[in-house]
Design a protein around this motif. Structure first.
Motif, PDB file in Angstrom:
ATOM      1  N   ARG A 260      28.281  21.731  41.622  1.00 54.50           N
ATOM      2  CA  ARG A 260      28.809  22.999  40.826  1.00 54.50           C
ATOM      3  C   ARG A 260      27.998  23.625  39.853  1.00 54.50           C
ATOM      4  NH1 ARG A 260      29.348  26.809  38.390  1.00 54.50           N
ATOM      5  NH2 ARG A 260      31.183  27.671  37.622  1.00 54.50           N
TER       6      ARG A 260
ATOM      7  N   HIS B 119      35.446  30.302  38.635  1.00 55.25           N
ATOM      8  CA  HIS B 119      36.683  29.620  38.228  1.00 55.25           C
ATOM      9  C   HIS B 119      38.077  30.041  39.004  1.00 55.25           C
ATOM     10  CE1 HIS B 119      33.369  28.399  35.477  1.00 55.25           C
ATOM     11  NE2 HIS B 119      33.125  29.823  35.278  1.00 55.25           N
TER      12      HIS B 119
ATOM     13  N   HIS C  48      32.432  34.550  40.048  1.00 56.55           N
ATOM     14  CA  HIS C  48      31.037  35.077  39.874  1.00 56.55           C
ATOM     15  C   HIS C  48      30.627  35.558  41.171  1.00 56.55           C
ATOM     16  CE1 HIS C  48      31.248  33.683  35.977  1.00 56.55           C
ATOM     17  NE2 HIS C  48      31.539  32.380  36.292  1.00 56.55           N
TER      18      HIS C  48
ATOM     19  N   GLU D 136      34.217  36.355  31.426  1.00 51.53           N
ATOM     20  CA  GLU D 136      33.822  35.246  30.503  1.00 51.53           C
ATOM     21  C   GLU D 136      32.304  35.415  29.718  1.00 51.53           C
ATOM     22  OE1 GLU D 136      33.990  31.408  32.211  1.00 51.53           O
ATOM     23  OE2 GLU D 136      32.320  31.821  33.499  1.00 51.53           O
ATOM     24  N   HIS D 137      31.457  36.192  30.523  1.00 48.26           N
ATOM     25  CA  HIS D 137      30.003  36.291  29.996  1.00 48.26           C
ATOM     26  C   HIS D 137      29.878  37.488  28.953  1.00 48.26           C
ATOM     27  CE1 HIS D 137      28.526  34.532  33.753  1.00 48.26           C
ATOM     28  NE2 HIS D 137      29.237  33.811  33.266  1.00 48.26           N
TER      29      HIS D 137
END
Ligand code: FAD
Ligand code: MLT
Ligand code: ZN
Length: 477
Positions: free
Chosen positions: A339, A389, A396, A428-429
């Motif tokens: 992962r 996730h 992603h 999240e980024h």
């Protein structure tokens, strides 16, 4: 002799500022040689490039404050950086030569751990894994986990409100923050390092800085809420036929394992194929269209039996078509390495455009169907690298493209579909500089106006990380 790292026009103010900065920190902690500053001239993926006036590495909060004040007075900008692992170009200076990169790397102490209150006070430049290890020494868990944890720093993790692989159980980085110390754009130090679970005395200002990507203040230290460390852990890799099957498995896992489930990661077969190809990893089962990596952790025994029963039921009902449960710590690590190597394998495969999106979890299959169809139609040569996730609704949706691809058009195409599904263009980024042009797509005019007002109130001169998150105001405005 003053040597500036920048190739831009010589600026008479530069020499004066460099001299001042050498008084704010130890003189060798101001780097100007182009070779020395090179690591800070680009982001982790080498998608963004710039040239700072210099890189400054202060060792104390007072020195950070003095640097920020000096830069503001000289009309220069400050770009804070931690581990420089960000995926949105937020820590990369521009090419003007008027950015001073402020690295927190020399402020890396774990100051104290309170095993009773389960808290940790830590400096911003501490590498996330070092902080996790320090917590583990007290049999505690710092439950923020991401593939870049060996380089990402606490300040960067908080400034991006990082997510990662155990948000499902523990929440985003923001949920760990009890106290914060920040330096404001005018050099004022705000000390709020309280180790309190409950504190409703006025505004919860620390959360204004979490996720602000260095545009509102510089995080210099934090008090983090730790968690008890579960005694039993089970990691499993399952092959699933489709995203729909993955969601059926998620529902089953939530029902049968409850909140012991701390990771539920979806990976396309193509993404894992690239890991096998580029990162010398081995898939412990035949190739499949999709895979799920799940992890559960508990304090009481019985978790393994419960996970085995889950796997059996999933196979029986068609939620999964194959599966393996790790038998040892070594096997667990091997499954996780599959992962965690996806980003590296993607980088080795070629140029990619990342879409760090979230949609309501139940919409994931429909979103994927719509996005795949649109991308294949617009770019028949594109190769999808999809993972994420999924237990958090975060995909992603990365697209590896041939040279010459119009990346902005591709981003717009995917993000339009995200918005149609009620999603976010950055789960999240963060926005950094990569997504500045796209922000208006998922925020209303009123939300953007509010963001501008906050920026204006805290940083009226635009000293802190200009051009990141929000477009820089036109020159002279
Ligand atoms: P940097 O890259 O140095 O900085 C990131 C941003 O924060 C910049 O805007 C910078 O200006 C600002 N900043 C840095 N330090 C400070 C400070 N002290 N005060 C104020 N602002 C500051 N992210 C996730 O959320 N989830 C993942 O699963 C994940 N996986 C990743 C996997 C890989 C292989 C890589 C390379 C990256 C991954 N990331 C992930 C992105 C990245 O690791 C995280 O965003 C991380 O939190 C950034 O930390 P950093 O210290 O490297 O920050
Ligand atoms: C991850 O989850 O591994 C990173 O956030 C994803 C990425 O590289 O796009
Ligand atoms: Zn991620």
């Amino acid at each position: 002799m003053t040597v500036s790292a920048t190739d831009a026009r010589p600026d008479p103010g530069a020499a004066a500022l460099l001299a001042t900065l050498r008084g704010c920190v130890d003189a060798p902690d101001v780097l100007v040689d182009p070779v020395d500053v090179e690591p800070w001239c680009h982001d982790w993926r080498r998608q963004f490039h710039g040239r700072p006036l210099c890189v400054v590495l202060p060792r104390t909060v007072e020195a950070v404050a003095a640097v920020v004040r000096a830069c503001g007075q000289a009309g220069y900008a400050v770009v804070p950086v931690g581990g420089n692992t960000g995926l949105s170009g937020g820590a990369t200076p521009d090419a003007s030569g008027r950015d001073v990169v402020l690295s927190l790397a020399r402020m890396q102490a774990v100051r104290r751990i309170d095993p009773v209150g389960e808290t940790m006070e830590v400096e911003a430049g501490c590498v996330l894994r070092t902080a996790q290890d320090a917590a583990a020494e007290h049999d505690l868990l710092l439950p923020v986990s991401l593939a870049a944890e060996g380089s990402a720093c606490i300040g960067g993790v908080l400034a991006t409100n990082a997510g990662g692989t155990n948000v499902l159980r523990y929440g985003m980085a923001r949920s760990r923050v009890l106290g914060l110390e920040v330096v404001l754009a005018d050099g004022q130090v705000v000390r709020g390092l309280r180790a309190l679970r409950k504190d409703n005395a006025g505004y919860d200002w620390k959360q204004w800085f979490v996720g602000s990507e260095g545009t509102l203040g510089i995080v210099t230290a934090a008090v983090l809420q730790l968690a008890p460390r579960p005694k039993h852990r089970v990691t499993a890799l399952l092959a699933v036929a489709s995203p729909e099957a993955a969601l059926a498995l998620l529902r089953r896992a939530r029902r049968d394992l409850g909140d012991t489930l701390d990771a539920f990661e979806l990976m396309s077969g193509a993404a894992l194929g690239r890991v096998v190809q580029h990162c010398e990893r081995v898939l412990p089962m035949p190739a499949a269209a999709w895979f799920v990596l799940l992890e559960a952790a508990a304090f009481l025994p019985g978790l393994r039996d419960a996970t085995e029963a889950l796997l059996e039921a999933a196979l029986e009902h068609g939620d999964a078509t194959d599966g393996v449960i790790a038998e040892s710590a070594r096997q667990e690590a091997d499954l996780w390495a599959l992962r965690e190597s996806i980003t590296e394998a993607e980088a080795r495969e070629g140029r990619s455009y990342k879409h760090d999106v979230s949609v309501p979890i139940a919409s994931i299959p429909a979103f994927l169907q719509a996005a795949d169809a649109a991308v294949v139609q617009a770019l028949p040569q594109a190769r999808l690298n999809v993972f994420g996730h999924v237990g958090d609704g975060n995909l992603h949706y990365n697209v590896i493209v041939p040279p010459g691809t119009d990346g902005a058009a591709l981003n717009a195409l995917v993000h339009d579909i995200v918005v149609r599904f009620g999603g976010s263009i950055s789960a999240e980024h963060g926005i950094g500089q990569y997504r500045v042009g796209e922000l208006a797509r998922s925020k209303s005019a009123a939300e953007l106006d509010l963001a501008r007002r906050i920026k204006q109130a805290l940083d009226p001169q635009g000293v802190l990380n200009p051009g990141k998150v929000l477009p820089a105001p036109p020159h002279g405005a």
